[in-house]
Design an enzyme around this catalytic site. Structure first.
Site, short mmCIF file in Angstrom:
data_model
loop_
_atom_site.label_atom_id
_atom_site.label_comp_id
_atom_site.label_asym_id
_atom_site.label_seq_id
_atom_site.Cartn_x
_atom_site.Cartn_y
_atom_site.Cartn_z
N SER A 538 0.85 -1.19 0.00
CA SER A 538 0.00 0.00 0.00
C SER A 538 0.89 1.25 0.00
CB SER A 538 -0.96 -0.04 1.19
OG SER A 538 -1.98 0.91 1.05
N ASP A 623 -9.84 -3.70 -5.30
CA ASP A 623 -9.20 -2.87 -4.27
C ASP A 623 -9.82 -1.48 -4.24
OD1 ASP A 623 -7.45 -1.50 -2.57
OD2 ASP A 623 -5.72 -2.65 -3.25
N HIS A 658 -8.13 -4.89 -1.27
CA HIS A 658 -6.87 -4.39 -0.70
C HIS A 658 -6.23 -5.39 0.27
CE1 HIS A 658 -4.13 -1.05 -0.22
NE2 HIS A 658 -4.22 -1.11 1.10
#
Length: 686
Positions: A538, A623, A658
């Site tokens: 991320s 995501d 995610h």
């Protein structure tokens, strides 16, 4: 390394992006067309290439997965906690991927009541997540949220715990969390904007009525803020929290009067951060008011909550970060951090005692755990270190007796925590600041520069990565790897200023810190560039992307998981989830100053014609945090620009978001894929 399998080449379709009299050329902008079959075909082609390139070690990858799985106790359960007359437990069963939520009335030897069996609920879905369990005060109803896509967009429902009926009326597009008023029939919940997924509305629902008739109670009009709703631990107040990166505002309502009007606790002032907890006739406030960079504790009467009534309880300390508090009937528990280390402080309300729990390590993590009961002298906390499995501990704050309720079992007959060593070392950053690194390795390895090292970091949002134990990580340690965490600026490991010095126009400190930590590990003979690997996910993927543009020669390989790499394009598109709420972290590129600074480090914009390390890039089609097209575009551009024959792999999970796969063992398969990639680069296949 030359391979004879040809990687896919994404087509180029030039798009010019213009702002501030500056033009950027983007050949792969078209990959953000989620419904375009050509986009899906490209992602599948990359997945096929991934499978072809990793086929040679698939058997080893599978054995890694089995090895990781074998260390985990499959028929496991959480330590029970008591709330409002019931003991709550989460249980796992052998061969099943999802949790079972249970409760027992009054005593643990009473019959169990199954609240939810997620294994049954997940049938027919590639992805399943249950969140936000909220039981009514009379224990008769439970609200819950479900996501079957992975986009963190939850459908909210209510179940009767008397009849086991799940009411058919359901509301989509929520955060999944809700809270009950004290009348047992009024439920408050938060809804997301359908496009941006920003949590922006609070609704009120009455049992027995249709959700279509629910009342809008609060709407957050500022698109840099989100909202949440919850109840104080004292059960007296319903609280609406409005939050952004740098500013908070709360609205409160007596939970006995759900049809009353919420009142503002303290109106928002940009830069004023605060959180509130209720006790007797006071509110206690953790805040950065009056320049308290590391936060301080204040209090105010519950009927006079404005800032001018706040009184200091624990002053600001330059060397101590006040992270949180837990309030009990007779005790106040304060979570602090100094010199990077967690501390738990316990004070009696009557002032007769004030002491710290003792910890004697430099690579440990300690934290207060589930403490939902107010009238108790038992504090539950968790402890682990890089060599010590997690423990759940009950501490009697009156007698100071400690009871270890559970220590994480590592089902490996060869595992002995005394076979591993951990240490904390300090690298010197480019500007002279000392940057800590926590590391763990198997005892007996020689520090001669030949050890493979996996260096991990995050470094954003003030989120601190504490040194923690991982049974999965043993698959690296037992094969000679050193695992290290660089506590770079952008987190709060060394206090709030550690965060402030790694954001906005100081963001590059995060990247240069990581580079200097890498150089330190090489210079001190922990490893060498042939054996150093970087890992980030991320915002940590942004870190990895920026670092390999600037110093690719330091690494043999990198793993970038769901990486945030197309910083400028994303932050200029306020329709993308999270964008507007991120301005206080990265800056708003509509301002030329921030635009130029972000452009100077954005990984996608700074891909160069140079050699890059071996790379594994992962993403999820659904995501909502980092859209799949960012890593997809990055991989496509890297394929064109890189001047080496090193491996570049893009793997897209077509059914997840995610957080990756939802089942506990499906998620392990992703860990095995990453580890197999690293170990293959070290020519380790057993």
């Amino acid at each position: 390394m030359i391979n004879h399998i040809q990687p896919p080449q994404a087509k180029k379709a030039l798009k010019t992006l213009s702002i501030h009299d500056d033009e950027r050329q983007d050949d792969y902008f078209w990959l953000n067309e989620r419904e375009n079959e050509e986009v899906i075909d490209y992602l599948h082609a990359e997945n096929d290439y991934y499978e072809a390139m990793t086929a040679k070690y698939k058997d080893f990858e599978h054995s890694l997965f089995q090895e990781m799985k074998a260390r985990i106790k499959e028929d496991d359960s959480s330590v029970p906690y008591k709330f409002n007359g019931y003991w709550y437990i989460v249980k796992y069963e052998i061969g099943k991927d999802y949790p079972i939520y249970l409760r027992k009335k009054d005593a643990l030897n009473n019959p169990e009541e199954v609240l939810f069996d997620c294994n049954i609920m997940a049938e027919g879905y590639d992805y399943f997540k249950l969140v936000g369990l909220s039981v009514s005060p009379d224990n008769a109803m439970i609200a819950f949220g479900i996501d079957t896509v992975g986009r963190r967009n939850y459908t909210l429902q209510i179940k009767s715990l008397v009849t086991d009926e799940v009411f058919s009326d359901a509301i989509p597009n929520t955060t999944g969390s809700a809270t009950w008023a004290n009348d047992n029939k009024t439920l408050f919940y938060t809804v997301k904007d359908e496009k941006t997924l920003r949590s922006d509305k609070v609704f009120k629902h009455k049992l027995g009525t249709s959700y279509s008739n629910d009342l809008l109670i609060f709407e957050e009009k500022d698109d840099t803020f989100g909202v949440a709703v919850y109840k104080s631990k004292s059960k007296k107040y319903l609280i609406i929290a409005c939050y952004s990166t740098l500013t908070n505002e709360y609205h409160i309502l007596n939970a006995d009067i759900p049809d009353g009007e919420f009142t503002v606790f303290q109106e928002r002032i940009r830069g004023l951060e605060y959180s509130i907890a209720h006790y007797e006739n006071q509110f206690y406030i953790v805040t950065n008011a009056d320049g308290a960079v590391n936060f301080k504790l204040m209090k105010t009467p519950e009927d006079r909550t404005q800032f001018n009534n706040w009184i200091e309880v624990i002053p600001h300390r330059a060397e101590v970060l006040l992270e949180d508090i837990d309030i009990f009937k007779d005790f106040l528990v304060i979570s602090e951090r100094s010199n990077g280390l967690n501390h738990i402080r316990i004070k009696r309300w009557d002032g007769t005692e004030d002491y710290y729990l003792p910890f004697d390590n430099e690579t440990y993590t300690a934290y207060t755990a589930t403490n939902v009961e107010f009238d108790t002298n038992i504090l539950r906390y968790g402890y682990n270190s890089m060599t010590t499995p997690s423990s759940s501990i009950d501490f009697n704050m009156e007698t100071k007796e400690k009871t270890i309720l559970k220590e994480q079992e590592v089902l490996d007959p060869n595992f002995d925590k005394d076979n591993y060593a951990s240490e904390r070392v300090w690298a010197t950053a480019a500007d002279g600041v000392k940057v800590p690194i926590s590391m763990v390795y198997k005892k007996g390895i020689k520090m001669d520069g030949s050890n493979p090292v996996l260096l991990y970091a995050y470094g954003s949002y003030g989120h601190t990565i504490d040194p923690y134990f991982s049974s999965i990580r043993l698959s690296l340690l037992d094969r000679g790897f050193i695992y290290a965490i660089a506590h770079v600026r952008g987190g709060e490991y060394l206090g709030r200023m550690w965060y402030e010095d790694g954001k906005l126009l100081q963001k590059k400190n995060t990247f240069t810190d990581f580079i200097e930590c890498s150089k330190f590990l090489i210079s001190e003979n922990y490893t060498s560039p042939k054996h150093l690997y970087a890992l980030g996910g991320s915002a940590g993927g942004l870190l990895v992307g920026a670092v390999i543009n600037e110093a690719p020669e330091l690494f043999n390989g990198v793993i970038a998981a769901v990486p945030f790499v197309d910083v400028l394009t994303t932050m200029l598109d306020d329709s993308i989830p999270l964008t507007t709420g991120e301005y206080d972290e990265w800056g708003n590129p509509n301002d030329p100053t921030y635009y130029e600074y972000m452009k100077s480090y954005s990984p996608y914009d700074n891909v160069k014609r140079q050699d890059y390390p071996h790379m594994l890039i992962t993403t999820g089609l659904h995501d909502s945090q980092v859209q799949y097209w960012e890593p997809a575009k990055w991989a496509a551009k890297l394929r064109v620009y890189k001047t080496d024959d090193n491996i570049l792999l893009l793997k897209t999970n077509m059914t997840a978001g995610h957080g990756g796969a939802s089942g506990r063992f499906e998620a392990l398969k992703e860990d095995a894929e990453e580890y197999a990639f690293l170990l293959d680069l070290e020519n380790i296949h057993s």
